[in-house]
Write a protein that holds these residues in place. Sequence first.
Motif, mmCIF file in Angstrom:
data_model
loop_
_atom_site.group_PDB
_atom_site.id
_atom_site.type_symbol
_atom_site.label_atom_id
_atom_site.label_comp_id
_atom_site.label_asym_id
_atom_site.label_seq_id
_atom_site.Cartn_x
_atom_site.Cartn_y
_atom_site.Cartn_z
ATOM 1 N N ALA A 77 0.830 -1.210 0.000
ATOM 2 C CA ALA A 77 0.000 0.000 0.000
ATOM 3 C C ALA A 77 0.861 1.254 0.000
ATOM 4 N N PHE A 78 1.913 1.259 0.816
ATOM 5 C CA PHE A 78 2.810 2.409 0.836
ATOM 6 C C PHE A 78 3.483 2.604 -0.520
ATOM 7 N N GLY A 79 3.880 1.515 -1.152
ATOM 8 C CA GLY A 79 4.526 1.642 -2.460
ATOM 9 C C GLY A 79 3.588 2.162 -3.527
ATOM 10 N N ILE A 80 2.360 1.651 -3.544
ATOM 11 C CA ILE A 80 1.385 2.057 -4.564
ATOM 12 C C ILE A 80 1.062 3.546 -4.449
ATOM 13 N N ASN A 81 1.032 4.070 -3.210
ATOM 14 C CA ASN A 81 0.656 5.478 -3.051
ATOM 15 C C ASN A 81 1.613 6.423 -3.762
ATOM 16 N N ASP A 82 2.907 6.040 -3.822
ATOM 17 C CA ASP A 82 3.898 6.963 -4.371
ATOM 18 C C ASP A 82 3.746 7.187 -5.875
ATOM 19 N N PHE A 83 3.019 6.293 -6.559
ATOM 20 C CA PHE A 83 2.728 6.560 -7.969
ATOM 21 C C PHE A 83 1.902 7.842 -8.116
ATOM 22 N N GLY A 84 1.130 8.175 -7.085
ATOM 23 C CA GLY A 84 0.355 9.405 -7.133
ATOM 24 C C GLY A 84 1.214 10.647 -7.185
ATOM 25 N N ILE A 85 2.387 10.623 -6.539
ATOM 26 C CA ILE A 85 3.304 11.765 -6.592
ATOM 27 C C ILE A 85 3.757 12.011 -8.029
ATOM 28 N N ILE A 86 4.040 10.923 -8.733
ATOM 29 C CA ILE A 86 4.498 11.047 -10.122
ATOM 30 C C ILE A 86 3.432 11.730 -10.977
ATOM 31 N N VAL A 87 2.175 11.337 -10.770
ATOM 32 C CA VAL A 87 1.086 11.918 -11.562
ATOM 33 C C VAL A 87 0.904 13.397 -11.227
ATOM 34 N N VAL A 88 0.953 13.745 -9.928
ATOM 35 C CA VAL A 88 0.825 15.153 -9.542
ATOM 36 C C VAL A 88 1.918 15.985 -10.200
ATOM 37 N N ALA A 89 3.117 15.429 -10.276
ATOM 38 C CA ALA A 89 4.247 16.175 -10.836
ATOM 39 C C ALA A 89 4.153 16.326 -12.353
ATOM 40 N N LEU A 90 3.652 15.304 -13.045
ATOM 41 C CA LEU A 90 3.751 15.284 -14.501
ATOM 42 C C LEU A 90 2.447 15.559 -15.231
ATOM 43 N N SER A 91 1.325 15.476 -14.546
ATOM 44 C CA SER A 91 0.046 15.673 -15.225
ATOM 45 C C SER A 91 -0.085 17.098 -15.771
ATOM 46 N N PRO A 92 -0.562 17.256 -16.994
ATOM 47 C CA PRO A 92 -0.826 18.606 -17.510
ATOM 48 C C PRO A 92 -2.164 19.157 -17.042
ATOM 49 N N TRP A 93 -2.964 18.321 -16.388
ATOM 50 C CA TRP A 93 -4.317 18.700 -15.982
ATOM 51 C C TRP A 93 -4.445 18.686 -14.463
ATOM 52 N N TYR A 94 -4.845 19.797 -13.901
ATOM 53 C CA TYR A 94 -5.021 19.876 -12.449
ATOM 54 C C TYR A 94 -6.057 18.881 -11.930
ATOM 55 N N PRO A 95 -7.218 18.667 -12.593
ATOM 56 C CA PRO A 95 -8.174 17.676 -12.080
ATOM 57 C C PRO A 95 -7.568 16.283 -11.927
ATOM 58 N N LEU A 96 -6.662 15.902 -12.840
ATOM 59 C CA LEU A 96 -6.014 14.600 -12.711
ATOM 60 C C LEU A 96 -5.098 14.580 -11.485
#
Length: 405
Positions: free
Chosen positions: A295-314
């Motif tokens: 669970a701890f490992g899976i959560n960190d994928f969210g950091i990558i998306v926040v950093a790289l997403s071009p869309w704020y809603p994502l």
Amino acid sequence: MDEPRPGTFAAFSSRDFRLVLAGQTVSFVGDAAFIVALGWRVTDLTGKASSLGFVLALESLAMLTTLLLGGVLADRWSRRLQMIASDLARAVVMAVFLALDATGHLDLTDVLVLAVLFGLADGFFQPALGGIVALLVDQPLLASANSWVGIVRNGSAIVGPALAAGLYHTGGPSVVWAIDAGSFVVSAAALWFARPRAMEPQEPLGLRGELAAGFRYTISVPWIWTGISAATVILMVAMAPYTALLPRVVQDHYGRGVGAYGLLFSAMAAGVVAGSLVWAKWHPRRRRVIVCFAAFGINDFGIIVVALSPWYPLAVVAATWRGFWIGVGISAWMTLISELVPEHLLSRVISFDFFGSAGLTPVGFALAGIVAASVAPTTILAIGGTIGALLWFVPLAWRPVRTAA
């Protein structure tokens, strides 16, 4: 046939748990509002992405200096009284912060000094809070109790950022500081009326001996020391940069303001509430360490998306994703610690957990501020999230960890 597991709300059968949880809910709301307002206030005060990182680094270092002592005292003294003393000390710090800002005298030096004082008091509180839950409810109710601590902590973090965003512009940041100061007083009052079960007396070994006993136990349990070791690195490279640089990412990458910054905190908190509720209902009896670390490992994928997403809603969706898995992971970890660690060692093990996990976090805060002067914050977050997502699965390759509980 397996005995039926206690339900989601089982911990509320304890009057003392209800009382302490109510006080902590108020305190958590104040803290959540404060951290959002602080991030925006420091950024406004200095105009530099590095400033908040240095403030958080000093606060973390100060907490680490008292954390292990706090663990020893909480295993030998009254966890309840130790929490009350810490609450009142932090209320005084926040009152000074309020007075300085309300009179127009607050500068970065003041913020740094007050952050140190706050951290020193906080180091006594955290191990006592982690240890007192086992004295408020019976052992079968620990999964429910620990889940609800996570639920109110992060449910309050939904309210807190929204409160901070609304009050920051209407009443000014001083209103937020006043709310946080008052929340510590409410928490102390609730603790004063609580009556947790007394711990069984143990032969005193002296400060050094009791620290050594707690350390020996911690390193003798593979899933505990590998979990702490993984967290030590991951919090430095992933969590610290995320916390320190998120205001600048919201400003520069997404072109948005304090409301959008607060919404990311609220979204993650909502996810944590959902994840904690799932654990309170589910709390399996097998493969709990695998569930926790994964669970701890899976959560960190969210950091990558926040950093790289071009869309704020994502990014909002990614923050919610992070929160869900953090909620599952933290609830699983605290349930395992509370159930499996001997009661007389519990606060010391929790203090070593905090100390080890957060040991390099001040370095992470400081490095994030330094590196952000030449590297885009989004790049720093993406790299840190990738490392964190992968590193949590490394201990699970070791059979004594994977099959522990």
